[in-house]
Motif scaffolding. Structure first.
Motif, PDB file in Angstrom:
ATOM      1  N   ASN A 424     -16.798 -24.698 -37.982  1.00 45.97           N
ATOM      2  CA  ASN A 424     -17.375 -23.867 -36.920  1.00 45.97           C
ATOM      3  C   ASN A 424     -18.497 -24.597 -36.202  1.00 45.97           C
ATOM      4  OD1 ASN A 424     -15.615 -21.825 -37.626  1.00 45.97           O
ATOM      5  ND2 ASN A 424     -17.110 -20.774 -38.943  1.00 45.97           N
ATOM      6  N   TYR A 428     -18.684 -25.619 -31.983  1.00 49.13           N
ATOM      7  CA  TYR A 428     -19.732 -25.327 -31.004  1.00 49.13           C
ATOM      8  C   TYR A 428     -19.984 -26.523 -30.086  1.00 49.13           C
ATOM      9  CZ  TYR A 428     -20.991 -20.981 -33.320  1.00 49.13           C
ATOM     10  OH  TYR A 428     -20.968 -19.705 -33.831  1.00 49.13           O
ATOM     11  N   TYR A 432     -14.743 -24.210 -28.336  1.00 53.13           N
ATOM     12  CA  TYR A 432     -14.698 -23.101 -29.283  1.00 53.13           C
ATOM     13  C   TYR A 432     -13.471 -22.245 -29.004  1.00 53.13           C
ATOM     14  CZ  TYR A 432     -16.657 -19.886 -32.688  1.00 53.13           C
ATOM     15  OH  TYR A 432     -16.863 -19.136 -33.812  1.00 53.13           O
TER      16      TYR A 432
END
Length: 701
Positions: A424, A428, A432
């Motif tokens: 994750n 970013y 995304y």
């Protein structure tokens, strides 16, 4: 005494023969001596081998009296008797010495009178001074005993005549008798000193002098005395378990380690009744006590360590040798804008002057701009910017240290092995995903800035500061549009890559530290960088086949293992994200053969085995990987990775297998679903070493 020989060798007379000869004063016959030298209780004769003192060189006749002292005839200072049996000890010792005098044969009357006076004086001293007088009397008796052979030899002509023909053997005989008296007196005194009730004579009186006791009067029985006071000695410290921990073993419960607690524990008694002997030795008691005691001994022997919450020291150390840190950017040496149809290679020199580069701060940055002009959208091939890169190479002083082809696909494979939280964070800085799980589209005329960590460039992952002497150059080859974009979206293939640069941090070190590094390089020594690196090879799978084999011929000094992925050209995930699982009914069977070795030993044929070896290989490539973000539905469909770990010890790179001898790596796959996969990617993982010295850079693989 006649000389006896057996088999041509002289036979030394035993103890009983010598004493018998001294008593009778004539020639002694071995058979008669053995028949006569039997004690009152029928005890056997002592062995022929005498102590070392009795085997000393023989002395001349005039040194016979000194032989008593040399053989330790009677010790000068007598041992004190036991505290509760002083009178009995002295009386018994005097009686035994008198028996020795009468046993030795007739002697001068002056010597016997002197002995009687000494005896009377000793008894008087015992009555007056008690135990101290007994010690003094026994000491005087010892001195008189040492002078007694001189008086006996001087006063008796018959005694001298009997020893006249012995010559040099007379000193040895006198030393022998004196040593026997010393043994008897020492054992008697020691037995009374230790407080043994009724302690009698030693081995000389009962064994060695058995023949002479036949005519000796019996010693009077010792008078009854109170039990001696026995002083208990402190128990020795038991060794610690296994002999590796110096910590003292724990004491029993209720007893402290201090002196007061020890005294209290010795004087006090437990309230409960002590178990009997049968209770302590019952099987149930042994089963209950032995494991508990063993467990307590092991656990209590561990050293105590201060808890971190009680340690108030600073947890970090000073780095005063680092004077400054600044963020820098490195730009390509030629073009700054690249397209998938024209120029696709960017060379970026990483020149840092005299500063060191922090590899953890290195990021590759660029901007993706939609240049369609007709309203078309650009769909990236993955959620990271790596999908736009085809190949990455790193050069140091002209030597290629890293070369990773199919870079976008390799980075996607690596991201599947990392945790979801880590991925994750990467998303970013990339593209995304949308709510549908697809990469977001770049609208016409818009752009998206991305940052890419060099996760697969080994020199940047070595954990070492990069000195300026490396003279690094990073070469990036961008991918074609068909490989970089997501084929599932009906988008445009017109885009450009702008503002390509490398972000990093430079560290300025103290001049003394920099000078020390320079001296190391100029002295012929090297700075070593070691890391795992990946080499990818692509193979095509023939149409309609259900079994396929691939042979890889590449020499490595330390081969750590391999990853294998499949690709379906018709899948909507595209070149980067599609990792097909081409199995028939989920039973794909595969194995790797390296020379005469097979990895694994038996072919893998189930998803459980595939995942098991994948976990091992993931930790081999990156020891920081603890869990993977793969789920079962993806793993058995479009995110499948086959793993072949070959290390002798997992997560130890130097235990890899060498292929320098010409061994070929052969990969065999069975139960393939025909036409489900058209390509096969083999990612070989090897351990590589880069050395920097004054002569330049060397790459060892």
């Amino acid at each position: 005494m006649e000389e006896r020989r057996e088999f041509g060798f002289r036979v030394r007379p035993n103890f009983g023969q010598v004493l018998g000869y001294i008593q009778e004063g004539g020639a002694h016959h071995p058979g008669a001596a053995e028949a006569q030298c039997v004690g009152l209780h029928g005890l056997p004769l002592p062995p022929r081998r005498f102590p070392a003192e009795l085997r000393a060189p023989q002395r001349p006749a005039d040194a016979a009296h000194r032989g008593l002292r040399a053989g330790r005839g009677l010790p000068g200072p007598a041992l004190p008797p036991g505290p509760a049996q002083g009178d009995a000890a002295a009386e018994e010792l005097l009686q035994r010495q008198q028996q020795r005098l009468w046993r030795g044969g007739p002697g001068p009357g002056a010597a016997h009178g002197r002995l009687r006076r000494l005896r009377a004086r000793a008894r008087g001293q015992l009555r007056e001074s008690g135990i101290q007088a007994a010690e003094t009397a026994i000491a005087g008796l010892g001195r008189a005993g040492r002078r007694l052979p001189t008086a006996l030899a001087a006063g008796s002509s018959g005694w001298t005549g009997r020893f006249a023909f012995l010559g040099r053997r007379r000193g040895a005989a006198a030393a022998l008798v004196g040593t026997a008296w010393a043994i008897e007196g020492g054992l008697t005194a020691a037995s009374h000193l230790m407080g043994f009730p009724g302690g009698g004579g030693g081995g000389t009186d009962r064994v060695g002098g058995a023949a002479a006791l036949c005519d000796a009067p019996a010693a009077p029985a010792a008078r009854a005395q109170p039990a001696p006071r026995v002083r208990a000695r402190a128990a020795r410290q038991q060794p610690s378990p296994f002999g590796i921990n110096p910590v003292r073993l724990p004491r029993p419960q209720g007893q402290s380690s201090g002196s007061e607690g020890s005294r209290a524990s010795r004087q006090s008694r437990p309230l409960n009744a002590e178990p009997s002997f049968d209770q302590r030795n019952s099987p149930d008691a042994r089963r209950e006590s032995t494991p508990r005691r063993a467990m307590e001994n092991v656990t209590q022997a561990v050293q105590d360590e201060l808890m971190g919450s009680l340690d108030y020291k600073l947890a970090t150390s000073n780095v005063n040798y680092v004077q400054s840190r600044r963020d820098v950017q490195y730009f390509p040496s030629s073009l700054s804008t690249f397209t998938p149809t024209t120029s696709r290679v960017a060379r970026i020199p990483l020149t840092s002057g005299m500063d060191f580069i922090d590899p953890e701060s290195v990021k590759i940055a660029f901007r993706v701009r939609n240049t369609d002009g007709g309203g078309g959208q650009v769909f990236p091939g993955s959620f990271e910017g790596n999908c736009f890169i085809k190949r990455v190479q790193l050069f140091s002083n002209g030597q290629r240290t890293d070369d990773i082809s199919e870079y976008g696909r390799c980075c996607w494979l690596y991201s599947l092995l990392k945790p979801q939280e880590w991925y994750n964070g990467r998303a970013y800085e990339g593209f995304y995903p949308t709510n549908l799980g697809n990469p977001p589209a770049i609208l016409d005329g818009n752009y998206r800035d991305v940052l890419i960590p060099p996760t697969l460039i080994g020199l940047f992952q070595s954990g070492k500061m990069l000195p300026p002497q490396l003279n690094l150059v990073l070469e990036i080859e961008f991918a074609e549009a068909a490989d970089a974009l997501w084929p599932g979206g009906t988008g445009s293939a017109s885009y450009s890559i702008e503002n390509v640069r490398v972000l990093a941090s430079q560290v300025t070190l103290d001049s003394a530290l920099v000078e020390s590094f320079n001296k190391v390089l100029l002295s012929g020594r090297s700075l070593v960088f070691s890391y795992p690196t990946m080499h990818t090879q692509v193979s095509s799978i023939p149409a309609g086949t259900s079994q396929h084999s691939v042979t890889v011929a590449r020499a490595y000094t330390k081969l750590m293992g391999a990853f294998v992925t499949f690709k379906d050209d018709d899948d909507a995930l595209g070149e980067v994200m599609n990792l097909e699982y081409p199995a028939v009914n989920g039973q794909l069977e595969y194995q790797m053969q390296l020379g005469a070795l097979q990895f694994p030993r038996y072919p893998m044929a189930s998803l459980a085995e595939h995942h098991h070896f994948l976990e091992i290989m993931a930790g081999t490539y990156d020891s920081k990987i603890k869990n993977m973000r793969l789920n079962r539905l993806e793993f058995e469909d479009t995110q499948f990775i086959a793993a072949f770990p070959v290390e002798r010890v997992p997560k130890h790179p130097l235990s890899g297998i060498s292929t320098r001898s010409g061994d070929l790596a052969r990969f065999t796959f069975k139960n393939l679903q025909p036409d489900r996969a058209q390509k096969l990617y083999i990612h070989l993982i090897s351990y590589q070493i880069v050395t920097l010295s004054g002569a330049g850079v060397s790459v060892l693989d």
